[in-house]
Design a protein around this motif. Structure first.
Motif, PDB file in Angstrom:
ATOM      1  N   ASN A   1       0.853  -1.198   0.000  1.00  0.00           N
ATOM      2  CA  ASN A   1       0.000   0.000   0.000  1.00  0.00           C
ATOM      3  C   ASN A   1       0.886   1.245   0.000  1.00  0.00           C
ATOM      4  O   ASN A   1       1.859   1.319   0.766  1.00  0.00           O
ATOM      5  N   ILE A   2       0.546   2.227  -0.853  1.00  0.00           N
ATOM      6  CA  ILE A   2       1.329   3.462  -0.932  1.00  0.00           C
ATOM      7  C   ILE A   2       0.393   4.659  -0.893  1.00  0.00           C
ATOM      8  O   ILE A   2      -0.800   4.540  -1.189  1.00  0.00           O
ATOM      9  N   PRO A   3       0.902   5.858  -0.533  1.00  0.00           N
ATOM     10  CA  PRO A   3       0.055   7.058  -0.508  1.00  0.00           C
ATOM     11  C   PRO A   3      -0.466   7.400  -1.905  1.00  0.00           C
ATOM     12  O   PRO A   3       0.219   7.171  -2.912  1.00  0.00           O
TER      13      PRO A   3
ATOM     14  N   LEU B   1       4.226   2.081  -9.033  1.00  0.00           N
ATOM     15  CA  LEU B   1       5.180   2.268  -7.934  1.00  0.00           C
ATOM     16  C   LEU B   1       4.995   1.225  -6.837  1.00  0.00           C
ATOM     17  O   LEU B   1       5.979   0.736  -6.272  1.00  0.00           O
ATOM     18  N   ALA B   2       3.749   0.872  -6.515  1.00  0.00           N
ATOM     19  CA  ALA B   2       3.522  -0.148  -5.485  1.00  0.00           C
ATOM     20  C   ALA B   2       4.160  -1.479  -5.883  1.00  0.00           C
ATOM     21  O   ALA B   2       4.751  -2.174  -5.046  1.00  0.00           O
ATOM     22  N   ASP B   3       4.063  -1.836  -7.165  1.00  0.00           N
ATOM     23  CA  ASP B   3       4.689  -3.076  -7.638  1.00  0.00           C
ATOM     24  C   ASP B   3       6.208  -2.966  -7.617  1.00  0.00           C
ATOM     25  O   ASP B   3       6.906  -3.952  -7.334  1.00  0.00           O
TER      26      ASP B   3
ATOM     27  N   VAL C   1      11.793   6.600   2.991  1.00  0.00           N
ATOM     28  CA  VAL C   1      10.712   5.613   2.931  1.00  0.00           C
ATOM     29  C   VAL C   1      10.287   5.329   4.371  1.00  0.00           C
ATOM     30  O   VAL C   1      11.079   4.838   5.171  1.00  0.00           O
ATOM     31  N   ASP C   2       9.051   5.660   4.690  1.00  0.00           N
ATOM     32  CA  ASP C   2       8.485   5.455   6.025  1.00  0.00           C
ATOM     33  C   ASP C   2       7.450   4.342   5.920  1.00  0.00           C
ATOM     34  O   ASP C   2       6.431   4.502   5.240  1.00  0.00           O
TER      35      ASP C   2
ATOM     36  N   VAL D   1       3.121  -4.689   3.948  1.00  0.00           N
ATOM     37  CA  VAL D   1       3.849  -3.424   4.064  1.00  0.00           C
ATOM     38  C   VAL D   1       2.926  -2.275   3.692  1.00  0.00           C
ATOM     39  O   VAL D   1       2.290  -2.282   2.634  1.00  0.00           O
ATOM     40  N   ASN D   2       2.861  -1.304   4.575  1.00  0.00           N
ATOM     41  CA  ASN D   2       2.109  -0.073   4.325  1.00  0.00           C
ATOM     42  C   ASN D   2       3.097   1.094   4.308  1.00  0.00           C
ATOM     43  O   ASN D   2       3.707   1.420   5.335  1.00  0.00           O
ATOM     44  N   VAL D   3       3.273   1.691   3.139  1.00  0.00           N
ATOM     45  CA  VAL D   3       4.188   2.826   2.998  1.00  0.00           C
ATOM     46  C   VAL D   3       3.437   4.098   3.371  1.00  0.00           C
ATOM     47  O   VAL D   3       2.474   4.478   2.706  1.00  0.00           O
ATOM     48  N   ARG D   4       3.863   4.747   4.430  1.00  0.00           N
ATOM     49  CA  ARG D   4       3.201   5.981   4.872  1.00  0.00           C
ATOM     50  C   ARG D   4       3.773   7.209   4.172  1.00  0.00           C
ATOM     51  O   ARG D   4       3.059   8.170   3.910  1.00  0.00           O
ATOM     52  N   ARG D   5       5.080   7.178   3.887  1.00  0.00           N
ATOM     53  CA  ARG D   5       5.711   8.280   3.151  1.00  0.00           C
ATOM     54  C   ARG D   5       6.710   7.717   2.156  1.00  0.00           C
ATOM     55  O   ARG D   5       7.476   6.808   2.481  1.00  0.00           O
ATOM     56  N   PHE D   6       6.689   8.268   0.944  1.00  0.00           N
ATOM     57  CA  PHE D   6       7.707   7.949  -0.054  1.00  0.00           C
ATOM     58  C   PHE D   6       8.139   9.294  -0.616  1.00  0.00           C
ATOM     59  O   PHE D   6       7.548   9.827  -1.533  1.00  0.00           O
ATOM     60  N   GLU D   7       9.176   9.853   0.016  1.00  0.00           N
ATOM     61  CA  GLU D   7       9.554  11.251  -0.217  1.00  0.00           C
ATOM     62  C   GLU D   7      10.828  11.336  -1.043  1.00  0.00           C
ATOM     63  O   GLU D   7      11.824  10.685  -0.735  1.00  0.00           O
TER      64      GLU D   7
END
Length: 278
Positions: free
Chosen positions: A73-75, A105-107, A157-158, A142-148
């Motif tokens: 999962n991504i924002p 991007l998630a893949d 990567v948070d 995995v849950n990505v909270r930030r991809f900055e």
């Protein structure tokens, strides 16, 4: 005379129109858009072993560790094909139309994590694949909270992730915040994100190993039956050596399943990748 002037004016206007049209076409031919460049987060270093780690033992290959890397999962703000960058200090976001990811991007993130885990543990990813009946699989979410992405400064990567053992649903849920400094340019930015994801994968791998070392927790009735069977087997083994206790007696107890009524083990989240200071 008047007719001749009108014809001359028409010819002049027609010539100007044709000249303007040719000029527009020439400008259109010169102002071609730049070619899009594509980047991936999942790469294998040159010369790396991809089928099995060279240090793997025959027993590891015969009974491989199985993981299941579920979709990441991504924002929403970065869930697009274009690379999204942030300007340091201003909070402005730029969508780079000509700098794109080679896939969703998630893949890309999931593939990078799966590649790192399967090579480091070593393990095989059985997502969407059949697995032997009764096999223990470690499911990873995995849950990505930030991809900055900050050009010339950092790639962050948070993530909040969990590992669940299929045999008894033993679960670890942890957070990893990985920040890598980067130099200017998109190549350096993508390389920074690869390093950050490698740190996330290292934490997840350490959690898998922790759960793997813990005895499987069975329901109380199943564990009682297992204990009775183990006691009977031990008694028979002791009789086989003329009443003397074998040297390895009781060694199976360390790996035998335990009752679910016993306190759950305390598993500590890996701390090899602490969050960066504010």
């Amino acid at each position: 005379m008047i007719m001749r002037r009108k014809q001359t004016d028409r010819r002049t206007r027609l010539g100007l129109s044709v000249s303007c049209l040719l000029g527009v076409l020439a400008l259109a031919g010169c102002a071609t858009s730049p070619d899009s460049q594509y980047y991936t987060l999942s790469t294998v270093a040159p010369g790396a072993v991809t089928t099995a780690d060279s240090s793997s033992k025959p027993s590891d290959l015969a009974h491989p560790l199985m993981i299941e890397m579920t979709p990441v999962n991504i924002p929403d703000q970065v869930a697009r094909s274009q690379i999204v960058t942030t300007t340091a200090g201003s909070g402005q976001v730029q969508i780079e139309d000509y700098r794109r990811w080679s896939g969703p991007l998630a893949d890309e993130i999931g593939g990078a994590l799966s590649t790192s885990l399967t090579r480091a543990l070593p393990a095989i990813d059985v997502y969407r694949a059949p697995r032997p009946a009764g096999a223990t699989v470690y499911q990873i979410t995995v849950n990505v909270r930030r991809f900055e992405s900050v050009i010339g400064e950092r790639a962050t990567v948070d993530t909040v992730w969990s590992v669940v053992r299929s045999s008894d649903h033993l679960t670890m849920t942890c957070q990893t915040i990985a920040t890598e400094p980067v130099s200017s340019g998109y190549d350096a930015l993508v390389a920074g994100h690869r390093k950050a994801l490698a740190r996330v994968a290292a934490d997840i791998g350490a959690a898998v190993q922790q759960e793997r070392a813990e005895p499987v927790r069975l329901p109380s009735d199943a564990s009682d039956s297992s204990a009775d069977a183990g006691a009977s087997k031990t008694a028979k083994g002791q009789k086989a050596v003329n009443g003397k206790k074998p040297a390895n007696a009781g060694s199976e107890a360390a790996v035998s399943p335990v009752s679910a009524t016993q306190p759950a083990p305390i598993l500590l989240c890996p701390s090899s990748n602490p969050a960066p200071s504010a």
